[in-house]
Design a protein around this motif. Structure first.
Motif, short mmCIF file in Angstrom:
data_model
loop_
_atom_site.label_atom_id
_atom_site.label_comp_id
_atom_site.label_asym_id
_atom_site.label_seq_id
_atom_site.Cartn_x
_atom_site.Cartn_y
_atom_site.Cartn_z
N UNK A 68 57.91 56.81 75.48
CA UNK A 68 58.91 57.44 76.35
C UNK A 68 59.25 56.56 77.54
N UNK A 69 58.21 56.02 78.22
CA UNK A 69 58.51 55.23 79.41
C UNK A 69 59.20 53.91 79.04
N UNK A 70 58.86 53.34 77.89
CA UNK A 70 59.57 52.14 77.42
C UNK A 70 61.04 52.45 77.18
N UNK A 71 61.31 53.63 76.62
CA UNK A 71 62.70 54.02 76.37
C UNK A 71 63.47 54.17 77.68
N UNK A 72 62.80 54.71 78.72
CA UNK A 72 63.44 54.81 80.03
C UNK A 72 63.73 53.41 80.56
#
Lengths: 147, 148
Positions: A68-72
């Protein structure tokens, strides 16, 4: 469409260089799952999430937080069209995952708190303002294909 | 009626013992004014606040941040009846100050962010975060209660 001024783009890009998507992604997701317990309903396949200890030990939480944080972070490379960039992911969250979009704002809030706790004084008011603009835009983009 | 268990009371007391009412109150208010610029409308009598530098050097912002944080501390001293304790302040915010209650939540969020930054990830754990989020939600709710 979000408008980030050149200075804001610079601020968020240089801040993101210090972010560890695995560690901070895990921490943000732990905070969401603990502070907003209903969010656990989306992760029944993760196994035990019933206590903070269980959440901390759960390897799926770490993996998913990272994802999720990589996608952000990826959105920072698409600041001119976050909505377009996240269109497919929005459809997935609506049609397959059936996630209530209110949860995107909650996760954004927990990512912000996680960043504040990891970066301390470096998480200045300017960084916070730009960062909140980013997570709000990501939340809105993820909701945009809902029907 | 809000119930606090012993663990929550302990967390709040131990965090609050290290809070700097002036510095942390100032940070929470300045972040609210900067990140949510419409909140400046309530403070037109504070003078210059159009840039972050203006906000940071504005002595009225500092004084008011201190006042607000001290009021949070007072609420903590009346944890078993925050609603009753804040009833007059709620009437004031409704009848005289005309503050949209949604803004209490914004300031509450910034108090949590300031504490997270101050204590760091190891001390400001998800459990501590949950307790403080409960506290600021209870305070927001109490401040909204007398609105009509």
């Amino acid at each position: 469409m979000v408008n980030l001024e050149a200075a804001e783009k610079q601020t968020i890009t240089s801040f993101w260089a210090s972010v560890d998507p695995a560690a901070q992604g895990e921490n943000a997701l732990q905070r969401l799952l603990y502070c907003y317990p209903w969010s656990r309903r989306y992760f029944a396949k993760f196994g035990d999430l019933s206590t903070i200890s269980a959440i901390r030990k759960n390897s799926h939480v770490r993996a998913h937080g990272h994802k999720v944080l990589s996608a952000v972070g990826d959105c920072i490379g698409h600041l001119g069209d976050i909505k377009g960039h996240l269109a497919q992911l929005s459809k997935l969250h609506c049609e397959t995952l059936h996630v209530d979009p209110a949860n995107f704002c909650l996760l954004g809030k927990n990512i912000t708190i996680c960043m504040a706790s990891h970066f301390g004084v470096t998480f200045t008011p300017e960084v916070q303002a730009t960062f909140e603009k980013l997570v709000t835009t990501v939340a809105a983009a993820l909701s945009s294909e809902y029907h | 009626m809000v119930l606090w268990d012993a663990a929550e009371k302990k967390v709040i007391a131990s965090v609050w013992a290290k809070v700097d009412i002036e510095a942390d109150g100032f940070q929470a208010l300045l972040r609210t004014l900067h990140v949510y610029p419409w909140t400046k409308r309530y403070f037109s009598h504070f003078g210059a606040m159009s840039t972050l530098k203006d906000i940071e050097s504005n002595p009225k912002v500092r004084a008011h941040g201190r006042k607000v944080m001290a009021a949070v501390g007072d609420a903590i001293s009346h944890m078993d009846n925050i609603k009753g304790h804040l009833s007059q302040l709620s009437q004031l915010h409704s009848d005289k100050l005309h503050v949209d209650p949604a803004n209490f939540e914004l300031l509450g969020n910034n108090i949590v962010i300031v504490l997270a930054a101050k204590f760091g990830a190891d001390a400001f754990t998800p459990e501590v975060q949950a307790t403080f989020q409960k506290l600021v939600a209870v305070i927001s709710s109490a401040l909204t209660r007398e609105y009509h």
